[in-house]
Design an enzyme around this catalytic site. Structure first.
Site, mmCIF file in Angstrom:
data_model
loop_
_atom_site.group_PDB
_atom_site.id
_atom_site.type_symbol
_atom_site.label_atom_id
_atom_site.label_comp_id
_atom_site.label_asym_id
_atom_site.label_seq_id
_atom_site.Cartn_x
_atom_site.Cartn_y
_atom_site.Cartn_z
ATOM 1 N N SER A 156 75.053 86.097 74.353
ATOM 2 C CA SER A 156 76.145 86.852 75.819
ATOM 3 C C SER A 156 75.990 88.037 75.746
ATOM 4 C CB SER A 156 76.859 85.926 75.385
ATOM 5 O OG SER A 156 77.392 85.894 74.164
ATOM 6 N N GLU A 183 61.985 79.661 66.728
ATOM 7 C CA GLU A 183 61.316 81.024 65.859
ATOM 8 C C GLU A 183 62.638 80.945 65.054
ATOM 9 O OE1 GLU A 183 58.179 81.107 66.422
ATOM 10 O OE2 GLU A 183 57.898 80.043 67.386
ATOM 11 N N GLY A 224 66.158 82.625 67.164
ATOM 12 C CA GLY A 224 67.694 82.739 66.643
ATOM 13 C C GLY A 224 67.736 82.859 65.767
ATOM 14 N N SER A 225 68.884 82.677 64.644
ATOM 15 C CA SER A 225 68.559 83.112 63.399
ATOM 16 C C SER A 225 68.641 81.449 62.314
ATOM 17 C CB SER A 225 70.854 83.283 63.278
ATOM 18 O OG SER A 225 71.185 82.570 63.852
ATOM 19 N N GLU A 278 68.500 88.980 55.630
ATOM 20 C CA GLU A 278 67.281 90.215 56.903
ATOM 21 C C GLU A 278 68.517 90.597 56.929
ATOM 22 O OE1 GLU A 278 67.376 86.954 60.310
ATOM 23 O OE2 GLU A 278 65.609 87.399 61.047
ATOM 24 N N CYS A 284 63.256 90.745 64.205
ATOM 25 C CA CYS A 284 62.306 89.183 62.872
ATOM 26 C C CYS A 284 61.474 89.599 62.939
ATOM 27 C CB CYS A 284 62.394 88.275 64.218
ATOM 28 S SG CYS A 284 61.376 88.312 65.217
ATOM 29 N N ASN A 296 68.033 90.489 70.680
ATOM 30 C CA ASN A 296 66.859 92.216 69.963
ATOM 31 C C ASN A 296 65.670 92.388 71.379
ATOM 32 O OD1 ASN A 296 65.614 89.490 69.356
ATOM 33 N ND2 ASN A 296 65.276 90.506 67.770
HETATM 34 P P1 NAD Z 1 72.307 83.803 66.681
HETATM 35 O O1 NAD Z 1 71.370 82.670 66.302
HETATM 36 O O2 NAD Z 1 72.895 83.723 66.552
HETATM 37 O O3 NAD Z 1 71.351 83.372 68.847
HETATM 38 C C1 NAD Z 1 69.963 83.313 69.233
HETATM 39 C C2 NAD Z 1 71.099 82.183 70.706
HETATM 40 O O4 NAD Z 1 71.241 80.828 70.381
HETATM 41 C C3 NAD Z 1 71.950 82.926 70.936
HETATM 42 O O5 NAD Z 1 71.572 82.594 73.035
HETATM 43 C C4 NAD Z 1 73.802 82.296 71.099
HETATM 44 O O6 NAD Z 1 73.962 82.735 72.636
HETATM 45 C C5 NAD Z 1 72.961 80.797 70.906
HETATM 46 N N1 NAD Z 1 73.717 80.123 70.188
HETATM 47 C C6 NAD Z 1 74.080 80.764 69.155
HETATM 48 N N2 NAD Z 1 74.952 79.496 68.803
HETATM 49 C C7 NAD Z 1 74.281 78.626 69.170
HETATM 50 C C8 NAD Z 1 75.132 76.862 69.045
HETATM 51 N N3 NAD Z 1 76.411 76.492 68.643
HETATM 52 N N4 NAD Z 1 74.705 76.131 69.484
HETATM 53 C C9 NAD Z 1 73.582 76.956 70.661
HETATM 54 N N5 NAD Z 1 73.137 78.188 70.357
HETATM 55 C C10 NAD Z 1 74.101 79.046 69.998
HETATM 56 O O7 NAD Z 1 71.005 84.894 66.658
HETATM 57 P P2 NAD Z 1 70.560 86.275 66.850
HETATM 58 O O8 NAD Z 1 72.093 87.150 66.180
HETATM 59 O O9 NAD Z 1 71.068 86.453 68.806
HETATM 60 O O10 NAD Z 1 69.465 87.187 66.629
HETATM 61 C C11 NAD Z 1 69.331 87.219 65.933
HETATM 62 C C12 NAD Z 1 67.737 86.557 64.622
HETATM 63 O O11 NAD Z 1 67.559 86.160 65.794
HETATM 64 C C13 NAD Z 1 67.536 86.907 63.831
HETATM 65 O O12 NAD Z 1 67.967 85.795 62.453
HETATM 66 C C14 NAD Z 1 65.789 87.013 64.453
HETATM 67 O O13 NAD Z 1 65.375 87.437 63.158
HETATM 68 C C15 NAD Z 1 65.935 85.989 64.831
HETATM 69 N N6 NAD Z 1 64.964 85.898 65.506
HETATM 70 C C16 NAD Z 1 63.602 85.353 65.491
HETATM 71 C C17 NAD Z 1 62.775 85.855 66.012
HETATM 72 C C18 NAD Z 1 60.990 84.926 66.450
HETATM 73 O O14 NAD Z 1 60.409 84.992 67.131
HETATM 74 N N7 NAD Z 1 61.265 84.788 64.857
HETATM 75 C C19 NAD Z 1 62.382 86.880 67.063
HETATM 76 C C20 NAD Z 1 63.729 87.158 67.808
HETATM 77 C C21 NAD Z 1 64.455 87.359 67.192
#
Ligand code: NAD
Length: 497
Positions: A164, A235, A213-214, A366, A269, A138
């Site tokens: 990716s 985060e 991430g999530s 979310e 987020c 994002n």
């Molecule tokens: P995601 O968890 O799917 O992916 C995040 C990152 O992790 C990506 O680079 C992805 O390729 C990698 N990833 C996914 N599975 C993995 C695994 N098994 N092992 C290692 N790496 C892996 O999240 P997303 O869909 O890219 O992003 C959205 C989420 O991020 C939302 O939940 C959002 O709230 C959160 N977010 C949080 C903050 C914060 O500061 N708290 C900021 C931005 C986004």
């Protein structure tokens, strides 16, 4: 056969680039190069390292229009969203650490008391070595700036793994670093799928992980780190509430509600995801929110004149449509929008939804999309109770003219950050720590704590008396015990008030 990563523009659904994915062997090689250069990089003085970052900042600013264009194409966000969050806020974070990193991390002398008054006491900070920065799609640049830059300034090398879905903007940083003369291996972007052999090698091979991430993926990464007792910060997701009280400045609250819910097409987020408005101003608030939302432009952004962009992926768009559908089936009403629009791209007309409650996914899960969900509440107490009913605790907003009341309410809300009469901006204020509580994460980014997390600290005690022996060393005797009793009484007795 080499796996490839296909990057489609969410604006047009056309393929814009196909990149070879890094393999596990590539990651291993990158780790080796980083390990070789790490002693040089950590051995530089702060002045020398910061000299490099001033050049990075100069090139970054020269490239700002380009960066905005690539972000627009790659993520579908509007050009203004790219300019504000990814250029303005990113460069602010960089400058903040350029100005403060040395002060935050310098050796500190600590004053002792009692037996420690006879020693010189120091706290020092050393880089971990190689930090892995994993980020979501994002905010491909902003999140990298939040983590990679303090990590690098603290003397670490960094391997960055963007999503990716959005590696192109992230790869621009590699180019900027090279042009700034930063030695190879200090910073490298790894392009690969989330769940892959390459990410496993990545996670195993680095000394510390900063993950964004999530919540589910973050918990998995946290578990992998704990197996090796590897430090990590997580985060994660949020479901941020906004509370509007009777005495709020209503125009400002309405404008904040719409912007805070829709910025970055609602894929933030800390976006406002649940709005609780006290009964007495509810109708007026809702009418004005619908009016404002109706006035927004949605689509591709020619020249910074579009308000809401495309969602970044079709998968995400469908998830939001499912949440809207679930809410409607359970009794919610859509007052505006909520439909996919446009001939091409992943555009969703921003939705204003009312008659919502916590039985609906839209109020508990979310919602990463342009949705404004509004619920009326009896009073501030009910709003706080509902705000705290979430598993998340990232950010939030309270609108009231009574700042004292706002501050008291903020203290009752379980969240890492909170705005009063404002929204979202706190992420961009690098002076303030940013963190989540509950299922929104562990660890702090930004501020002094946000750079210290990339260091192992070391405490050092230096004897300053030079005695042959200490009273509590061998041999033990009644005489030395009496002296220790005296010390206990002298330094630690409770004085009468
Ligand atoms: P995601 O968890 O799917 O992916 C995040 C990152 O992790 C990506 O680079 C992805 O390729 C990698 N990833 C996914 N599975 C993995 C695994 N098994 N092992 C290692 N790496 C892996 O999240 P997303 O869909 O890219 O992003 C959205 C989420 O991020 C939302 O939940 C959002 O709230 C959160 N977010 C949080 C903050 C914060 O500061 N708290 C900021 C931005 C986004």
């Amino acid at each position: 056969m080499t796996e490839t990563i296909k990057i489609k523009s969410p604006l047009t659904e056309e393929l814009i680039k196909e990149l070879p994915a890094h393999s596990s062997e590539d990651v291993q090689e990158a780790i080796g190069i980083a390990r070789d250069i790490a002693p040089y990089w950590s051995g530089l003085s702060f002045k020398e390292r910061i000299g490099y970052f001033k050049t990075v900042r100069k090139i970054f600013l020269e490239e700002k229009e380009n960066i905005v264009d690539i972000l627009h194409k790659e993520t579908g966000k509007t050009k203004t969203d790219a300019l504000v969050a990814e250029v303005l806020l990113s460069v602010g974070i960089l400058k903040f650490y350029e100005d403060n990193a040395e002060e935050f991390l310098m050796d500190r002398k600590v004053k002792g008391f009692g037996i420690s008054a006879l020693k010189d006491l120091y706290v020092r900070n050393f880089p971990y070595g190689l930090v892995g920065v994993i980020t979501s799609w994002n905010y491909p640049l902003l999140l990298t700036f939040s983590d990679a830059f303090p990590a690098l300034m603290a003397g670490n090398c960094v391997l960055a793994k963007p999503s990716s879905l959005t590696p192109l903007t992230a790869l621009m940083l590699d180019d900027i670093f090279e042009r700034a003369g930063i030695p190879e291996g200090v910073y490298k972007t790894i392009v690969c799928k989330g769940r892959s052999e390459a990410t496993d090698t990545f996670i195993k091979g680095v000394d510390m992980i900063a993950f964004t991430g999530s919540t589910n993926v973050g918990i998995g990464i946290g578990k992998s780190c704990i197996e090796d007792l590897k430090p990590c910060t997580l985060e994660l997701g949020g479901k941020d509430p906004m509370i509007v009280l009777e005495d709020a400045k209503l125009e400002r609250a309405v404008n904040a509600a719409v912007f805070g819910s829709l910025m970055n097409t609602g894929q933030t987020c800390i976006s406002i995801e649940r709005i609780y408005v006290v009964d007495s101003v509810y109708d007026e608030f809702v009418t004005k929110v619908v009016e404002k939302t109706r006035s927004l432009t949605v689509g591709e952004d020619e020249d910074f004149n579009t308000d809401v962009g495309s969602m970044t992926s079709e998968e995400q768009l469908n998830e939001v449509l499912e949440q809207i559908d679930d809410a409607v089936k359970k009794g919610a009403r859509i007052l505006f929008g909520g439909k996919r629009i446009g001939e091409r791209g992943y555009f969703l007309e921003p939705a204003v939804i009312v008659d919502v409650n916590e039985s609906m996914d839209i109020m508990t899960e979310e919602t990463f999309g342009p949705v404004i969900a509004i619920r009326s509440v009896r009073d501030a107490d009910e709003a706080i109770e509902l705000a705290n009913s979430s598993i998340y605790g990232l950010n939030g907003a309270i609108f009231t003219k009574d700042i004292e009341k706002g501050l008291k309410m903020a203290g009752e809300i379980e969240s890492g950050s909170l705005c009063i009469n404002d929204c979202l901006i706190n992420y961009g204020i690098a002076e303030l720590p940013f963190m989540g509580v509950k299922k929104s994460g562990i660890g702090v980014r930004h501020s002094e704590a946000g750079i210290k997390r990339f260091c192992r600290s070391q405490s050092v005690v230096v004897d300053k008396m030079g005695l042959k022996n200490e009273v509590y060393w061998y041999p033990h005797s009644k005489t030395s015990a009496d002296m220790i009793f005296k010390v206990v009484d002298q330094f630690y007795k409770v004085e009468d008030a």
